[in-house]
Each structure stands twice: as structure tokens, then as C-alpha cells.
Design a protein around this motif. Structure first.
Motif, PDB file in Angstrom:
ATOM      1  N   GLN A 158       0.821  -1.205   0.000  1.00  0.00           N
ATOM      2  CA  GLN A 158       0.000   0.000   0.000  1.00  0.00           C
ATOM      3  C   GLN A 158       0.863   1.267   0.000  1.00  0.00           C
ATOM      4  O   GLN A 158       0.560   2.235  -0.687  1.00  0.00           O
ATOM      5  N   ARG A 159       1.952   1.255   0.761  1.00  0.00           N
ATOM      6  CA  ARG A 159       2.796   2.447   0.846  1.00  0.00           C
ATOM      7  C   ARG A 159       3.579   2.676  -0.444  1.00  0.00           C
ATOM      8  O   ARG A 159       3.978   3.791  -0.747  1.00  0.00           O
ATOM      9  N   LEU A 160       3.837   1.605  -1.190  1.00  0.00           N
ATOM     10  CA  LEU A 160       4.581   1.736  -2.438  1.00  0.00           C
ATOM     11  C   LEU A 160       3.670   1.940  -3.648  1.00  0.00           C
ATOM     12  O   LEU A 160       4.163   2.152  -4.752  1.00  0.00           O
ATOM     13  N   THR A 161       2.346   1.860  -3.439  1.00  0.00           N
ATOM     14  CA  THR A 161       1.408   1.965  -4.556  1.00  0.00           C
ATOM     15  C   THR A 161       1.555   3.286  -5.303  1.00  0.00           C
ATOM     16  O   THR A 161       1.528   3.338  -6.548  1.00  0.00           O
ATOM     17  N   SER A 162       1.747   4.357  -4.560  1.00  0.00           N
ATOM     18  CA  SER A 162       1.828   5.680  -5.200  1.00  0.00           C
ATOM     19  C   SER A 162       3.083   5.828  -6.057  1.00  0.00           C
ATOM     20  O   SER A 162       3.147   6.705  -6.916  1.00  0.00           O
ATOM     21  N   TYR A 163       4.083   4.969  -5.818  1.00  0.00           N
ATOM     22  CA  TYR A 163       5.325   5.051  -6.597  1.00  0.00           C
ATOM     23  C   TYR A 163       5.312   4.126  -7.813  1.00  0.00           C
ATOM     24  O   TYR A 163       6.164   4.244  -8.688  1.00  0.00           O
ATOM     25  N   ILE A 164       4.378   3.171  -7.839  1.00  0.00           N
ATOM     26  CA  ILE A 164       4.325   2.220  -8.951  1.00  0.00           C
ATOM     27  C   ILE A 164       3.792   2.926 -10.187  1.00  0.00           C
ATOM     28  O   ILE A 164       2.690   3.480 -10.174  1.00  0.00           O
ATOM     29  N   THR A 165       4.586   2.905 -11.252  1.00  0.00           N
ATOM     30  CA  THR A 165       4.236   3.674 -12.456  1.00  0.00           C
ATOM     31  C   THR A 165       3.839   2.811 -13.636  1.00  0.00           C
ATOM     32  O   THR A 165       3.560   3.337 -14.709  1.00  0.00           O
ATOM     33  N   SER A 166       3.825   1.500 -13.491  1.00  0.00           N
ATOM     34  CA  SER A 166       3.416   0.630 -14.602  1.00  0.00           C
ATOM     35  C   SER A 166       2.842  -0.651 -14.024  1.00  0.00           C
ATOM     36  O   SER A 166       3.007  -0.942 -12.835  1.00  0.00           O
ATOM     37  N   ASN A 167       2.145  -1.396 -14.865  1.00  0.00           N
ATOM     38  CA  ASN A 167       1.578  -2.659 -14.429  1.00  0.00           C
ATOM     39  C   ASN A 167       2.692  -3.659 -14.107  1.00  0.00           C
ATOM     40  O   ASN A 167       3.718  -3.705 -14.791  1.00  0.00           O
ATOM     41  N   PRO A 168       2.504  -4.467 -13.071  1.00  0.00           N
ATOM     42  CA  PRO A 168       3.548  -5.446 -12.723  1.00  0.00           C
ATOM     43  C   PRO A 168       3.714  -6.499 -13.805  1.00  0.00           C
ATOM     44  O   PRO A 168       2.756  -6.856 -14.499  1.00  0.00           O
ATOM     45  N   GLU A 169       4.953  -6.980 -13.957  1.00  0.00           N
ATOM     46  CA  GLU A 169       5.257  -8.067 -14.891  1.00  0.00           C
ATOM     47  C   GLU A 169       5.388  -9.369 -14.107  1.00  0.00           C
ATOM     48  O   GLU A 169       5.904  -9.383 -12.994  1.00  0.00           O
ATOM     49  N   LEU A 170       4.917 -10.440 -14.701  1.00  0.00           N
ATOM     50  CA  LEU A 170       5.038 -11.747 -14.070  1.00  0.00           C
ATOM     51  C   LEU A 170       6.315 -12.428 -14.536  1.00  0.00           C
ATOM     52  O   LEU A 170       6.594 -12.501 -15.738  1.00  0.00           O
ATOM     53  N   PHE A 171       7.095 -12.908 -13.555  1.00  0.00           N
ATOM     54  CA  PHE A 171       8.299 -13.688 -13.871  1.00  0.00           C
ATOM     55  C   PHE A 171       8.316 -14.889 -12.936  1.00  0.00           C
ATOM     56  O   PHE A 171       8.342 -14.730 -11.713  1.00  0.00           O
ATOM     57  N   GLN A 172       8.286 -16.081 -13.503  1.00  0.00           N
ATOM     58  CA  GLN A 172       8.206 -17.312 -12.728  1.00  0.00           C
ATOM     59  C   GLN A 172       7.001 -17.286 -11.783  1.00  0.00           C
ATOM     60  O   GLN A 172       7.046 -17.815 -10.663  1.00  0.00           O
ATOM     61  N   GLY A 173       5.908 -16.650 -12.248  1.00  0.00           N
ATOM     62  CA  GLY A 173       4.690 -16.603 -11.460  1.00  0.00           C
ATOM     63  C   GLY A 173       4.700 -15.578 -10.341  1.00  0.00           C
ATOM     64  O   GLY A 173       3.788 -15.555  -9.516  1.00  0.00           O
ATOM     65  N   ILE A 174       5.690 -14.699 -10.296  1.00  0.00           N
ATOM     66  CA  ILE A 174       5.814 -13.700  -9.232  1.00  0.00           C
ATOM     67  C   ILE A 174       5.789 -12.315  -9.854  1.00  0.00           C
ATOM     68  O   ILE A 174       6.419 -12.067 -10.895  1.00  0.00           O
ATOM     69  N   GLU A 175       5.050 -11.394  -9.239  1.00  0.00           N
ATOM     70  CA  GLU A 175       4.941 -10.034  -9.742  1.00  0.00           C
ATOM     71  C   GLU A 175       6.236  -9.254  -9.482  1.00  0.00           C
ATOM     72  O   GLU A 175       6.742  -9.231  -8.361  1.00  0.00           O
ATOM     73  N   VAL A 176       6.735  -8.613 -10.542  1.00  0.00           N
ATOM     74  CA  VAL A 176       7.881  -7.713 -10.437  1.00  0.00           C
ATOM     75  C   VAL A 176       7.365  -6.311 -10.733  1.00  0.00           C
ATOM     76  O   VAL A 176       6.919  -6.017 -11.830  1.00  0.00           O
ATOM     77  N   ASN A 177       7.417  -5.445  -9.706  1.00  0.00           N
ATOM     78  CA  ASN A 177       6.855  -4.102  -9.809  1.00  0.00           C
ATOM     79  C   ASN A 177       7.950  -3.068 -10.061  1.00  0.00           C
ATOM     80  O   ASN A 177       9.065  -3.178  -9.549  1.00  0.00           O
ATOM     81  N   GLN A 178       7.595  -2.057 -10.841  1.00  0.00           N
ATOM     82  CA  GLN A 178       8.505  -0.928 -11.084  1.00  0.00           C
ATOM     83  C   GLN A 178       8.015   0.285 -10.316  1.00  0.00           C
ATOM     84  O   GLN A 178       6.837   0.616 -10.350  1.00  0.00           O
ATOM     85  N   ILE A 179       8.927   0.955  -9.623  1.00  0.00           N
ATOM     86  CA  ILE A 179       8.589   2.194  -8.927  1.00  0.00           C
ATOM     87  C   ILE A 179       9.500   3.303  -9.430  1.00  0.00           C
ATOM     88  O   ILE A 179      10.636   3.047  -9.847  1.00  0.00           O
ATOM     89  N   THR A 180       9.007   4.515  -9.405  1.00  0.00           N
ATOM     90  CA  THR A 180       9.757   5.672  -9.882  1.00  0.00           C
ATOM     91  C   THR A 180      10.044   6.603  -8.705  1.00  0.00           C
ATOM     92  O   THR A 180       9.124   7.016  -7.992  1.00  0.00           O
ATOM     93  N   MET A 181      11.335   6.899  -8.521  1.00  0.00           N
ATOM     94  CA  MET A 181      11.735   7.794  -7.438  1.00  0.00           C
ATOM     95  C   MET A 181      11.451   9.246  -7.813  1.00  0.00           C
ATOM     96  O   MET A 181      11.093   9.566  -8.944  1.00  0.00           O
ATOM     97  N   ARG A 182      11.630  10.142  -6.839  1.00  0.00           N
ATOM     98  CA  ARG A 182      11.387  11.553  -7.068  1.00  0.00           C
ATOM     99  C   ARG A 182      12.363  12.151  -8.077  1.00  0.00           C
ATOM    100  O   ARG A 182      12.050  13.126  -8.759  1.00  0.00           O
ATOM    101  N   ASP A 183      13.559  11.562  -8.166  1.00  0.00           N
ATOM    102  CA  ASP A 183      14.543  12.078  -9.123  1.00  0.00           C
ATOM    103  C   ASP A 183      14.405  11.443 -10.499  1.00  0.00           C
ATOM    104  O   ASP A 183      15.231  11.683 -11.384  1.00  0.00           O
ATOM    105  N   GLY A 184      13.361  10.628 -10.687  1.00  0.00           N
ATOM    106  CA  GLY A 184      13.127  10.005 -11.979  1.00  0.00           C
ATOM    107  C   GLY A 184      13.780   8.643 -12.156  1.00  0.00           C
ATOM    108  O   GLY A 184      13.530   7.961 -13.158  1.00  0.00           O
ATOM    109  N   GLN A 185      14.622   8.219 -11.209  1.00  0.00           N
ATOM    110  CA  GLN A 185      15.269   6.918 -11.314  1.00  0.00           C
ATOM    111  C   GLN A 185      14.264   5.807 -11.023  1.00  0.00           C
ATOM    112  O   GLN A 185      13.315   5.986 -10.251  1.00  0.00           O
TER     113      GLN A 185
END
Length: 576
Positions: A158-185
């Protein structure tokens, strides 16, 4: 009117509800705790460069923040202190920015969630060549943290939801989430069996998840299955605070983790050499260990020649009087093997230095280094009783013991070198010795031959403390017993110190050193005052709870084991 006892249907209903609640609780517990949280080494390849594990880092960091050193390093006025040390403005700003960043991270709500249990940082071997250090860290550094349960896992999502900028990708049946920092990294994370895995590269997450899946069907695919890692784990206690594993021999197409280390390591480093550092805490004692496994066994290396001594029990340790402030002993004092090993070097600079040293020794003793070093054995002992007092009226009282092979040759050498020095004969516990009369008798250093040792001390009285003339012995004290942990067993090196006495003396010596540097105009009065008040005083305040210290090192086959034990009585800690 019917009572509760007269209502069987109601009783059955309540019983059924209790039964369903119990079954539900059991099922919930089994489904959430049936699979244990994976060990970080299960997600890492066997060629992992480094792994750092910390149990409840958040609690350790809070203790550090309240310590004298932590308060100084995280102080908002740190920049002013750095300026006094002569550090340039650019470096001051970088250090201050780093301190501010650490402060912000430690105050974040996720900090205790992610670092309140077991957290790890690992450095994977690079998948690509020709990387600079920043690219290497970004593409191979991975962070892993054990979350406290499904509720904590939900809270983290829940706390990382606001940083997630794309839909999670499944790898070996596990969600890999992308988050974007304030500096764009970008950063990436995945949750697997109550373990959070995060990295700056998605491929790092995928490499870890692939290892975790393959570990059950492929042998030795993970670090936890590696033979050398398994050997090192044998020296790990069940509840360590901190654990660090290092692969110093890692090399990939000429790229080496530590460029400053020599490739051959003087015979100490090999392709299978691995290091382990760990810290364990037990009430009023701290235990630190260092283990090196897989050391090359080639007999022609300098390391194997010099450190070839067999571990042994130092029998004389139990005889030393209780007034000792510090004592050390080793049987790694083989000067002849060291000289021979250095003499075989092909480096011109080393050969030139050895030639110069040999000529100086020959001019003063009439003996070459090969003959001189051959007179002595492989054991060295050092006893210290007194340290400088508050007014610096005393100096350290030192007693040196060197094992000798040829007592007659050493006697002749000493008589030749001291022929013009006034002396007198003394007897110490029935053993004849010689005291040199210096400064009109104010100083009388003494030497004698006791069994197979040449004993040299500031005075004859100090030799009596080493021989052991008092009823109270060092090994019988509480301070020694609390840090013994193998000091009385077989060792190649051992050291014991009353840290409270030693630190008090060292602090006075550092004060005198700062005063001397200021008088020589190497540092200003303001700099001397800053170092004294902000550095020296702070450092010794952090160590004032430590009463005694024990160190032992032992080498057996291809394993080098070192242990450090500190005793800090709870009564001292509670008064701080």
C-alpha cells in the motif's frame, strides 16, 4: 425462565462457532507460515561477490544514533566540524548531504518495516563486462528484507502503490513491480514468501527469482548450496546480529572487485578463498569472528612459509599475575622464514631494501640477517602493566619475551653490543639477570634467560609479574573469564587486555601527541582542541562500557579463524 444451562441449542451453537473460529485460525496460520521465509543465500548464485545480513538493523541503528559517535556524525553542525579538519567545501556538502539522506531514510515509515527483522544486501557477479564501479553496483546490487507477516506485506504494498508507475510483470509466477523515485530513477521489487527483493535493475530481480526456482532441481545453483559457503556457515552461531560473506577472489575478464589487492595476495588468496565476518551479542558480551576458508596450500608461498607454525596451548598464560593491563603471545614470530621468503622476491625495490637492512645489521652486530634470525625461535610475548596516569607521570611498563634457539650465541651478541653500558647483576626468582644502569640509576632495564626465552623488561620487578609471584592470577579474574572463549586452548595468536585501563592510557598518550603536534606547528590550537574534544573524547566515551577484551587467532589446514570477545558489565551500561 430458562437459563443458559437449560438451552442446549444455544450451547451447541456457541460450540460450533468456537470450533469454526479455531479451524479458521489454524488454517490461516498454516497457510501463512507453512513455508518458511527463505534464506537470502537461496536467491543468490554461488559466485556471489558479497553478502551482508543484519538482524534488526533498525534497532541497531537507533542505538547508534544515541551513541556519542552517532550523535556527532548525524549532527546538523557536522559541516562546521569538517571545515576545522581542512576538508574542502565540495566534500563537506557531499558528506552533509549523505548525513541528511540517512536521517530522512531512518525516519521514514518503511524503515522499521523493512529493517525491523532480517535484512540483507548482496552484490552479484556481473552479467556483462567492462563496467565502471557505478554501473556495476546499479546492475548487480540487490536488497532483501524479511517482512513480519502478511499484514506487513500488505502495508508495504500500500505504501509503495503511489510510486508504482506501470503494471507489474510476471516472472516465474511472481509479480515484479517498477517504482519511480522523485529524481526520476527507477527501482524494482518483488515479494516472495514474505521476503521483499528490491534492486535498481529488473534483471537483478529476475536472476534472483530464477536461482530461487532452480535451487530445488539443479545442484549447487544457489549460494546456500556452495561447498565453501557451507563450510563457513559451520562457524556461524544461531542468532548472529551481523553476518558478512565476501568472495575476494572474484574476477571477470580482468575486472577485479578490489583493485588494490595484489593478484596473488602473497599466497593468501586463491580461487576458492572466501571470507566471513560475523557479530553475536549475548547480554554483557559481544563476540566478533573472522573466518577465511580455502587458503591455498602451496608450500612455496610466503604466507605458508611464515604461518606454518602448529597451533599450541600457551602454558605460561596461567602463571601471569593479575595486575597485567595487557598481554599478547604468538608463535608466528618466525623471523628466519620471513627473511628467507622476502629474499626470494624478484622485485628490485624489495631486494634493494633487504640488501640495505642486511648491511646495517652486519655493521652493528657482525652477523648477517640469515645468521641473526636463525638464533631466535617462533614465539613472541608482550606484557604491559602500567599506562600513563592522569598527569602523565608514568610510562607504559613493558616486558618482552622472545623464544631463542641458541642461548649461547644470543648471550655473546648481547655482551658485545652492551660492552660499554654500565650494568649490574640481579637475581629474579632464582634466575640470574643483568640490569643496565641508565640516567644515574633512575632507569634500569633488565634482561635474563628464563627457560627457552630471552626476557627483556623495564625493570626486574616487571619480570616477576610475568614469572608469576603473586597468588592472584590474570586467568582467575572475572574480566578474563568473560572473554576467555578459547584463549586457554590451542592458538597461534592470543591477546588479552583490560580495555578500561588501556583506553585510559591511550587517551592520555593521544592528548600528549596532539600537544606535541601543536607545539611543532603541524596543527593549530583550534584543530588540536577539536580533535581532542570532538574525536578522541567521543571515541573513548563510546568504549567506556567495555571492561576487557580477548582475541585469538588459529590456523588449521586451509582455514584461518579469528575471534574477538568484549565484556561490558551491565552495571556500567546502566549508569551511562
Amino acid at each position: 425462565m430458562k437459563t443458559f444451562r437449560d438451552a442446549p441449542d444455544l450451547k451447541r451453537g456457541i460450540s460450533v462457532c468456537v470450533l469454526f473460529i479455531s479451524i479458521g485460525a489454524i488454517c490461516y496460520f498454516l497457510t501463512t507460515n507453512l513455508r518458511p521465509v527463505p534464506d537470502p543465500a537461496e536467491l543468490l548464485p554461488p559466485s556471489t561477490v558479497a553478502l551482508l545480513k543484519w538482524n534488526n538493523f533498525a534497532k541497531s541503528f537507533e542505538r547508534f544514533k544515541t551513541s556519542p559517535v552517532g550523535k556527532k556524525l548525524l549532527d546538523r553542525d557536522l559541516a562546521d566540524d569538517l571545515e576545522l579538519c581542512g576538508i574542502c567545501l565540495t566534500s563537506q556538502l557531499q558528506i552533509q548531504r549523505l548525513a541528511d539522506t540517512i536521517e530522512k531514510i531512518s525516519n521514514h515509515s518503511l524503515f522499521p518495516m523493512l529493517l525491523g527483522k532480517r535484512a540483507s544486501v548482496a552484490l552479484l557477479p556481473p552479467a556483462h563486462d567492462n563496467l565502471d564501479i557505478s554501473e556495476f553496483l546499479e546492475q548487480n546490487l540487490v536488497f532483501m528484507a524479511e517482512v513480519k507477516g502478511p499484514f506487513a506485506e500488505y502495508a508495504i504494498r500500500q505504501r509503495l502503490t503511489s510510486y508504482i508507475t506501470s503494471n507489474p510483470e510476471l516472472f516465474q509466477g511472481i509479480e515484479v513491480n517498477q517504482i519511480t523515485m522523485r529524481d526520476g530513477q527507477h527501482a524494482y521489487f518483488a515479494l516472495i514468501d514474505r521476503m521483499l527483493v528490491a534492486a535498481g535493475s529488473k534483471k537483478v530481480i529476475q536472476r534472483c527469482l530464477q536461482v530461487y526456482k532452480d535451487r530445488l532441481i539443479r545442484p549447487r545453483v544457489s549460494l546456500i548450496q556452495d561447498h565453501t559457503y557451507t563450510r563457513l556457515k559451520q562457524y556461524t552461531p544461531e542468532q548472529e546480529v551481523c553476518f558478512m560473506y565476501i568472495n575476494p577472489g572474484f574476477e571477470k575478464n580482468g575486472w577485479q572487485l578490489a583493485h588494490f589487492l595484489p593478484r596473488q595476495g602473497a599466497g593468501f588468496l586463491g580461487p576458492d578463498t572466501r571470507f566471513l565476518f560475523l557479530h553475536q551479542k549475548n547480554k554483557d558480551r559481544d563476540h566478533f569472528s573472522f573466518v577465511a576458508a580455502g587458503i591455498p596450500q602451496e608450500a612455496d608461498t610466503l604466507f605458508k612459509k611464515y604461518f606454518a607454525a602448529t597451533p599450541k596451548v600457551h602454558q605460561h598464560l596461567s602463571m601471569i599475575d593479575a595486575n597485567a593491563s595487557a598481554y599478547l603471545w604468538t608463535n608466528w614470530f618466525d623471523l628466519q622464514s620471513l627473511w628467507q621468503g622476502l629474499s626470494e622476491t624478484s622485485e628490485m625495490q624489495t631486494a634493494a631494501i633487504l640488501f640495505y637492512v642486511n648491511n646495517i645489521v652486519q655493521d652493528h652486530t657482525g652477523l648477517d640477517m640469515e645468521t641473526l634470525t636463525g638464533m631466535f625461535g617462533d614465539e613472541l610475548g608482550l606484557l604491559i602493566t602500567d599506562f600513563p596516569s592522569t598527569d602523565f607521570a608514568t610510562v607504559p611498563m613493558i616486558c618482552l619475551q622472545i623464544k631463542i634457539k641458541d642461548s649461547h650465541a644470543v648471550r655473546r651478541l648481547l655482551r658485545k653490543m652492551l660492552v660499554n653500558v654500565p650494568s649490574r647483576s640481579v637475581v629474579v626468582e632464582g634466575v640470574p639477570g643483568t640490569s643496565l644502569v641508565l640516567a644515574n640509576g633512575l632507569i634500569e632495564p633488565t634482561y635474563l634467560f628464563y627457560e627457552d626465552y630471552l626476557v627483556i623488561a623495564d625493570s626486574a620487578e616487571l619480570i616477576r609479574h610475568w614469572v608469576g609471584t603473586q597468588k592472584k592470577k590474570m586467568v582467575a579474574s572475572t574480566e578474563f573469564k568473560m572473554v576467555e572463549n578459547g584463549l586457554l586452548s590451542t592458538n597461534n595468536f592470543l591477546s588479552y587486555a583490560r580495555i578500561d585501563k588501556v583506553n585510559n592510557g591511550l587517551e592520555k598518550m593521544l592528548q600528549w601527541t596532539l600537544y606535541s603536534l601543536n607545539q611543532a606547528e603541524w596543527i593549530t590550537l583550534q584543530q588540536a582542541a577539536f580533535i581532542q574534544d570532538e574525536v578522541v573524547k567521543t571515541l573513548f566515551e563510546s568504549l567506556q562500557a567495555v571492561r576487557s577484551q580477548g582475541i585469538r587467532v588459529v590456523m588449521k589446514d586451509d582455514v584461518l579463524l579469528g575471534e574477538l570477545n568484549l565484556y561490558s558489565p551491565q552495571t556500567i551500561r546502566n549508569t551511562k
